[in-house]
Write a protein that holds these residues in place. Structure first.
Motif, PDB file in Angstrom:
ATOM      1  N   ARG A 105      11.247   5.207 -34.788  1.00 47.52           N
ATOM      2  CA  ARG A 105      10.770   3.926 -34.262  1.00 47.52           C
ATOM      3  C   ARG A 105       9.470   3.450 -34.924  1.00 47.52           C
ATOM      4  NH1 ARG A 105      13.095   2.856 -29.216  1.00 47.52           N
ATOM      5  NH2 ARG A 105      11.292   1.602 -28.591  1.00 47.52           N
ATOM      6  N   VAL A 106       8.857   4.296 -35.738  1.00 51.15           N
ATOM      7  CA  VAL A 106       7.555   3.977 -36.328  1.00 51.15           C
ATOM      8  C   VAL A 106       7.705   3.852 -37.841  1.00 51.15           C
ATOM      9  CG1 VAL A 106       5.177   4.754 -36.644  1.00 51.15           C
ATOM     10  CG2 VAL A 106       6.361   5.193 -34.482  1.00 51.15           C
ATOM     11  N   SER A 107       7.229   2.756 -38.394  1.00 49.74           N
ATOM     12  CA  SER A 107       7.317   2.531 -39.834  1.00 49.74           C
ATOM     13  C   SER A 107       6.222   3.290 -40.573  1.00 49.74           C
ATOM     14  CB  SER A 107       7.190   1.039 -40.135  1.00 49.74           C
ATOM     15  OG  SER A 107       5.874   0.586 -39.829  1.00 49.74           O
ATOM     16  N   ARG A 108       6.409   3.448 -41.879  1.00 52.64           N
ATOM     17  CA  ARG A 108       5.369   4.068 -42.701  1.00 52.64           C
ATOM     18  C   ARG A 108       4.051   3.314 -42.564  1.00 52.64           C
ATOM     19  NH1 ARG A 108       4.367   6.742 -47.761  1.00 52.64           N
ATOM     20  NH2 ARG A 108       6.569   7.217 -48.152  1.00 52.64           N
ATOM     21  N   ALA A 109       4.130   1.982 -42.553  1.00 54.83           N
ATOM     22  CA  ALA A 109       2.912   1.169 -42.498  1.00 54.83           C
ATOM     23  C   ALA A 109       2.138   1.378 -41.207  1.00 54.83           C
ATOM     24  CB  ALA A 109       3.264  -0.309 -42.661  1.00 54.83           C
ATOM     25  N   ALA A 110       2.840   1.719 -40.123  1.00 53.95           N
ATOM     26  CA  ALA A 110       2.181   1.876 -38.823  1.00 53.95           C
ATOM     27  C   ALA A 110       1.763   3.308 -38.540  1.00 53.95           C
ATOM     28  CB  ALA A 110       3.112   1.386 -37.709  1.00 53.95           C
ATOM     29  N   PRO A 145       3.246  10.472 -44.550  1.00 50.19           N
ATOM     30  CA  PRO A 145       4.081  10.818 -43.394  1.00 50.19           C
ATOM     31  C   PRO A 145       5.399  11.474 -43.759  1.00 50.19           C
ATOM     32  CG  PRO A 145       4.042   8.438 -43.744  1.00 50.19           C
ATOM     33  CD  PRO A 145       2.990   9.021 -44.631  1.00 50.19           C
ATOM     34  N   TYR A 146       5.873  11.283 -45.009  1.00 53.26           N
ATOM     35  CA  TYR A 146       7.153  11.856 -45.416  1.00 53.26           C
ATOM     36  C   TYR A 146       6.978  13.161 -46.198  1.00 53.26           C
ATOM     37  CZ  TYR A 146       9.035   7.376 -43.967  1.00 53.26           C
ATOM     38  OH  TYR A 146       9.382   6.281 -43.222  1.00 53.26           O
TER      39      TYR A 146
END
Length: 283
Positions: A105-110, A145-146
């Protein structure tokens, strides 16, 4: 970590309580007279329509963590931006990241701002009885994050709690009051411990290097002068190459912690206990 952490994250996500519903005002004194197992006492303190999984249902399904409150929140993880993983000592928070989680539910940008927001909310969490801050540090485990490097934990954030004393009730402006909750198991295993040994050449206050649980049997075998089997994963904490303890120690040998055991190794402490029989057995 087994209760306050997952309940904090539930309230941070949904804005309502699931377990340990607390009321404002004067706190009752801590209780010690709970008649049931910890998990039953906590389960009875759940809010209506919380969405948590029953520990009994999890147990019947063969879930080995059915006793741990953090595990009861598992069915709700896909609906949460971040959730607490079951843990014993430090809190572990995983971001529900798009492209990494099945229902992210959370994008990389966020990602970065979300981590910052959670850390900020945790900094406001206090012991409702003393006003002391509950969180001493929040550690971000990855900048990308990845990043799935093998050495990284599954958690994106590690939460270190204050260690002065336990508590049965916490509160914060973002999540309200959690508790009071049954007091006899608010935490679990800890990452540090004591190793107590006696034997020839062991002086009181020896400081050993940092180790892990699998190093303890290897250390005991080394103290007894036994050879370590090839299949052992652990290593002796006392064989630093400065003194050979894989064979019987001469009784007159004394180990000085400033030369054999550097003072900055503080994780495990060996306490030399005088041997009244003088037989040199290690225990």
């Amino acid at each position: 970590s087994m209760l306050f952490m997952p309940e904090f994250m539930y309230r941070w996500n949904f804005g309502r309580p699931a377990l340990g519903v607390g009321s404002e005002g004067e706190l009752p004194p801590p209780r010690w007279d709970y008649p049931q197992h910890w998990k039953q006492e906590l389960w009875q303190r759940r809010a209506p329509d919380s969405g948590l999984a029953s520990p009994d249902e999890q147990r019947l399904a063969g879930d080995s963590l059915s006793w741990m409150p953090a595990n009861w929140y598992k069915p709700l993880w896909p609906e949460m931006k971040a959730f607490a993983l079951p843990s014993y000592s430090e809190g572990q928070i995983r971001i529900n990241l798009e492209g990494r989680e099945a229902q992210g539910r959370v994008s990389r940008a966020a990602y970065a701002s979300l981590c910052d927001g959670i850390a900020e909310a945790l900094s406001h969490l206090v012991d409702a009885r003393t006003g002391q801050a509950m969180v001493s540090e929040v550690i971000r485990t990855r900048q990308d994050p990845y990043d799935s490097s093998p050495g990284l934990p599954p958690a994106d954030l590690i939460v270190k709690w204050q260690e002065q004393h336990p508590t049965d009730v916490v509160e914060g402006p973002e999540i309200g009051r959690i508790g009071p909750v049954p007091y006899f198991r608010t935490g679990g295993h800890r990452s540090r411990g004591l190793l107590m040994v006696q034997g020839p050449g062991l002086m009181p206050g020896l400081v050993l290097p940092q180790g892990k649980a699998t190093d303890l049997p290897a250390t005991l075998l080394a103290l007894m002068g036994a050879e370590l089997p090839d299949y052992f994963e652990g290593k002796s904490l006392i064989n630093l190459g400065l003194v050979d303890l894989t064979s019987t120690l001469p009784k007159e040998q004394e180990l000085n912690k400033t030369t054999i055991y550097p003072a900055h190794f503080q994780s495990l402490v060996g306490i030399g206990i005088p041997d009244p029989q003088g037989d040199g057995d290690a225990s």
